[in-house]
Enzyme design. Structure first.
Site, PDB file in Angstrom:
ATOM      1  N   GLU A  19     -19.307 -90.857  59.689  1.00  0.00           N
ATOM      2  CA  GLU A  19     -18.552 -91.925  59.039  1.00  0.00           C
ATOM      3  C   GLU A  19     -19.333 -92.650  57.955  1.00  0.00           C
ATOM      4  OE1 GLU A  19     -17.066 -94.365  62.154  1.00  0.00           O
ATOM      5  OE2 GLU A  19     -15.088 -93.447  62.000  1.00  0.00           O
ATOM      6  N   GLU A  74     -20.663-132.469  78.191  1.00  0.00           N
ATOM      7  CA  GLU A  74     -19.896-133.661  77.833  1.00  0.00           C
ATOM      8  C   GLU A  74     -20.696-134.642  76.996  1.00  0.00           C
ATOM      9  OE1 GLU A  74     -18.543-135.087  81.596  1.00  0.00           O
ATOM     10  OE2 GLU A  74     -16.572-134.199  81.334  1.00  0.00           O
TER      11      GLU A  74
END
Lengths: 99, 569
Positions: free
Chosen positions: B76, B316
Site C-alpha cells: 500500500e 473534580e
C-alpha cells in the site's frame, strides 16, 4: 497466423522480459515475444531477458510481481504485460500496434 | 470439536505450543505467548484500525527485543511514506534497515500499467520475498494488505491458487508472518483470506460510541492454543499499540497481610485488623458533601507520613484546590507534594475516553511507582462511558493495581436514596472492591450529621455500627458511640442524651451523699446509746461488788464473835 506485415514498426521499441528459471510459462513467453518481434518488428527491437531466479534484486527494482512479465520501457507510456503472451492479438492491442 | 480440543489441550499441557512474542504490550498476554511460531497470522480490520501499525510493531519489537530480523512487504504505502508514518510513533526504520535488520519492500501493482495476456504466476513476489528474507535472515515477515493484489490483477483463479501457494511457502520457510487484510462485508477479509490462513486470525476494530472512539482487538481463532476470547480495547499512542486485557486471565496475584492505617482517628478501631490490608482496594461511597474526599485525603496523608508514595487522581479538583481545601480542616498536603511522596494528578473525566484515562493511570503508576493510589471520584468516569465500559475499565484498573500490590482507594458519589444501602449503580464496582465504606447524611431534628459505616471488608472483622464523625478545623474525628433508646444517637440528640446522662449522674451522687450522712448520724446515735448502757452496767457492777464486800465483813465478824464466846467459857 498472418504473413509478415508489409510495413514493420520503425520506432525503437525496448522491452524487458522477466522470467523465472526454465519454467514452462517463461519459456513460452520468450518464444512468443521472439515471434512477435520477428513478425511485427522485423527483429528490429531491443529485448532484454532477465531471469529473476538468478538476478533476485531485479524483481523489486522493476516492481515485478507476476511472472512472466513483459515491460515496455520505451516508447512511453510504460506498460507491463503479464502472462505468457500466448494471446498475440491482445498483446498487440496492448502495445497499440495495428496490424 | 470437543474431542479435538480436548486432545489438543492435553497435548499442550505436555508440549508447549511454540510461539513468537509480538512485543506488543498486552497482546502476548492474551495469546499466552504470542503468535504461532513459523506460521502465518491474519490481522484484519477496517481502514485506519491499526493493522499496519500492529504488524510494524511486531517487526520492530522482533528486532529490538528478540533479535529477530524482519521483512516488511508493503502493498500500500510507498516506503518513504511508511518511514515517516511510523517515525512519528517513535520507530526509526531507516536505522534498522541500515543495520541490516529490516527490509522494506514496497510492491506496487499499478492497475493502469498492467495488462494480462496469458497465464502467469506470482514467482516475482516469491522471489522478492525470498530475496528479502535471505538478505537479513528474517524470522518475521509482514505482508501488509496482500489483498491489494486483487485490485491490480484480474485473474482471480490464478491469484487464489498463488496465495495458497504463498502461505504454504511461508510455512515451509518457517517465518512467523502477519498478513493484513481489509475487512469485508460479510467476511473477515474482502477476499476471504481467512480461508488460507487458518492458524491464527486477529480482528481489529475501531468504534465510536457516544463520540468517544475505542479500538478493540479480538482473537477470532488460534489453532492449537488457548487464548483470551474477549474483545480487548487497545490504544495507539506515542509508544505504539498497547492492548489492555479486560481481565487478567488468572486471579493469582500475591496477597499481603500487612495492614495500613486508615489515617482517620477512630476509623482503624472499626476494623479488627486495625486498618486496611496492603494491596487491597477500598471504596468510599456516599452522597454529595459527606466528606469522601476528606477521608481519602486523610488516607493519602497517612501514607505520605509513613514515607510511602501516593498517587492521587482528582477528577473534580485541581491540585491547588485540593490542598487549599484540606488545609481548611487542618490537613496540610503540600509538604508531601514537595517531598515527592504525593503526586496529585487532576484532569476532567471528559478530557478523553476511558481507555486513555486508564492508560494515563497505568503510565503514571509505572513512572511514579506508588504504594497507594487514590481515585477521587471514580463515579465521574461514568459520564465518559457506558456502565459496562466503566466496569470493564475498573476491572482492569483494579487488576493492575492488585498485581502491583498497590493499595487503592476510590471514592464514589452515590445518589441520595432513602435506603442506607447505596444505590445499584455502585454494585458494578462492589464485587470488585475488598473494603467498602459508606458515608452518609443522617438527617433528623433540623440538622444533618455524618455517619460512616463499613458495608464489607474482605477478610477483616469489622464493626457493624454506624459511627458519627465530625469535621472541625482540626480535622476529622470519629465520635464514641452514644446509644439511645432507639439506637445510636447523633448530633443534637447525642448532645441531649449526653446532658441527660450528666444530670442523672449528678442526682445519683447527691442521693449517695445524703445516705452517707444519714448513716453517719445513725452511727453517732448508736455510739451514744452504747456509752449509756456501758455506764449503767458499770454502776450495777459496782453496787454488786459493795454488796459482796459487806457480806464478807459480816461473815468475818460473825466468826470472830463465836470464837470469843468459846474462849470465855
Amino acid at each position: 497466423m498472418k504473413k509478415a506485415s508489409p510495413h514493420f514498426i520503425k520506432e525503437n521499441y525496448k522491452f524487458i522480459l522477466f522470467v523465472s528459471g526454465m519454467s514452462v510459462k517463461s519459456l513460452r513467453a520468450i518464444e512468443n515475444i521472439r515471434k512477435i518481434g520477428t513478425d511485427y518488428f522485423n527483429d528490429n527491437f531491443d529485448l532484454q531477458i532477465i531471469d529473476i531466479s538468478k538476478d533476485q534484486a531485479a524483481a523489486s527494482k522493476h516492481q515485478i510481481v507476476a511472472i512472466p512479465s513483459l515491460v515496455k520501457e520505451s516508447p512511453d507510456p510504460r506498460r507491463v504485460i503479464v502472462g505468457d503472451l500466448s494471446d498475440t492479438t491482445r498483446v498487440l492491442k496492448i502495445l497499440e500496434i495495428t496490424e | 470439536m470437543s474431542t479435538s480440543s480436548k486432545t489438543k489441550k492435553h497435548a499442550s499441557s505436555v508440549f508447549k505450543f511454540p510461539k513468537t512474542p509480538t512485543g506488543v504490550e498486552g497482546l502476548d498476554e492474551i495469546t499466552e505467548g504470542g503468535l504461532p511460531k513459523g506460521r502465518p497470522t491474519l490481522v484484519c480490520g477496517g481502514a485506519g484500525c491499526g493493522k499496519t501499525l500492529l504488524s510494524m510493531q511486531f517487526l520492530i519489537k522482533g528486532i529490538t527485543e528478540f533479535n529477530e530480523p524482519g521483512v516488511f512487504m508493503s502493498f500500500e504505502e510507498p516506503s518513504a511514506d511508511l518511514f515517516i508514518n511510523v517515525k512519528s510513533l517513535g520507530f526509526d526504520l531507516e536505522r534498522l534497515s541500515s543495520e541490516k535488520k529490516l527490509v522494506i519492500d514496497h510492491v506496487r501493482v499499478e492497475r493502469s500499467e498492467i495488462e494480462e495476456a496469458g497465464e502467469y504466476d506470482l514467482d516475482g513476489l516469491f522471489i522478492r520475498l525470498e530475496y528479502a528474507i535471505n538478505k537479513v535472515k528474517a524470522k518475521r515477515v509482514v505482508l501488509d494488505t496482500l489483498e491489494s493484489l486483487f485490485s491490480g490483477l484480474d485473474n482471480q483463479a490464478i491469484l487464489r491458487a498463488e496465495l495458497r501457494r504463498l502461505f504454504h511457502w511461508l510455512k515451509e520457510k518457517g517465518v512467523t508472518a502477519i498478513i493484513t487484510g481489509e475487512r469485508g462485508e460479510a467476511t473477515l477479509t474482502r477476499q476471504g483470506l481467512e480461508e488460507y490462513v487458518s492458524d491464527c486470525v486477529i480482528l481489529l476494530d475501531h468504534r465510536v460510541i457516544e463520540q468517544v472512539s475505542t479500538r478493540r482487538l479480538r482473537i477470532v481463532k488460534y489453532r492449537g492454543s488457548t487464548h483470551g476470547t474477549n474483545e480487548y480495547p487497545f490504544l495507539i499512542d506515542e509508544n505504539g499499540i498497547s492492548v489492555l486485557p479486560i481481565t487478567s486471565l488468572k486471579l493469582d496475584n500475591e496477597v499481603s497481610s500487612d495492614v495500613v492505617s486508615t489515617g482517620v482517628p477512630g476509623l482503624n478501631e472499626m476494623f479488627k485488623s486495625g486498618g486496611f490490608y496492603r494491596g487491597s482496594n477500598i471504596l468510599i461511597s456516599g452522597t454529595a458533601g459527606t466528606a469522601k474526599t476528606t477521608i481519602a485525603a486523610y488516607f493519602a496523608n497517612e501514607q505520605c507520613r509513613k514515607k510511602e508514595r501516593v498517587l492521587y487522581f482528582a477528577f473534580e479538583e485541581s491540585p491547588q484546590q485540593l490542598i487549599r481545601n484540606m488545609r481548611s480542616i487542618g490537613l496540610d498536603l503540600e509538604p508531601h507534594v514537595k517531598k515527592g511522596y504525593l503526586q496529585i494528578h487532576s484532569s476532567r473525566p471528559s478530557l478523553n475516553g476511558l481507555e486513555l484515562h486508564l492508560l494515563t493511570l497505568r503510565k503514571l503508576i509505572k513512572e511514579f511507582n506508588p504504594t497507594t493510589v487514590v481515585i477521587d471520584p471514580i463515579s465521574n468516569l461514568i459520564t465518559v462511558g457506558s456502565d459496562h465500559e466503566v466496569r470493564s475499565m475498573l476491572v482492569r484498573l483494579i487488576d493492575m493495581l492488585k498485581i502491583n500490590n498497590i493499595t487503592a482507594m476510590f471514592t464514589s458519589l452515590s445518589k441520595q436514596t432513602e435506603h442506607i444501602r447505596p444505590d445499584l449503580g455502585e454494585e458494578s464496582v462492589s464485587s470488585l472492591v475488598d473494603t467498602w465504606l459508606t458515608v452518609r447524611d443522617i438527617e433528623g431534628v433540623g440538622e444533618r450529621n455524618r455517619g460512616i459505616y463499613i458495608i464489607k471488608s474482605r477478610g477483616v472483622g469489622h464493626s457493624n455500627q454506624v459511627r458519627e464523625f465530625v469535621i472541625t478545623d482540626d480535622g476529622i474525628r470519629l465520635l464514641d458511640v452514644e446509644f439511645g433508646p432507639n439506637g445510636i444517637l447523633t448530633g443534637a440528640a447525642r448532645k441531649t442524651s449526653e446532658l441527660n446522662k450528666k444530670i442523672a449522674a449528678l442526682k445519683l451522687q447527691n442521693e449517695l451523699d445524703r445516705k452517707d450522712r444519714e448513716i453517719y448520724r445513725k452511727r453517732k446515735v448508736l455510739e451514744a446509746n452504747i456509752d449509756a448502757l456501758k455506764n449503767e452496767f458499770e454502776s450495777v457492777e459496782e453496787e454488786l461488788s459493795i454488796l459482796k464486800a459487806t457480806e464478807d465483813l459480816h461473815a468475818r465478824l460473825a466468826t470472830n464473835n463465836t470464837s470469843n464466846l468459846k474462849k470465855k467459857k
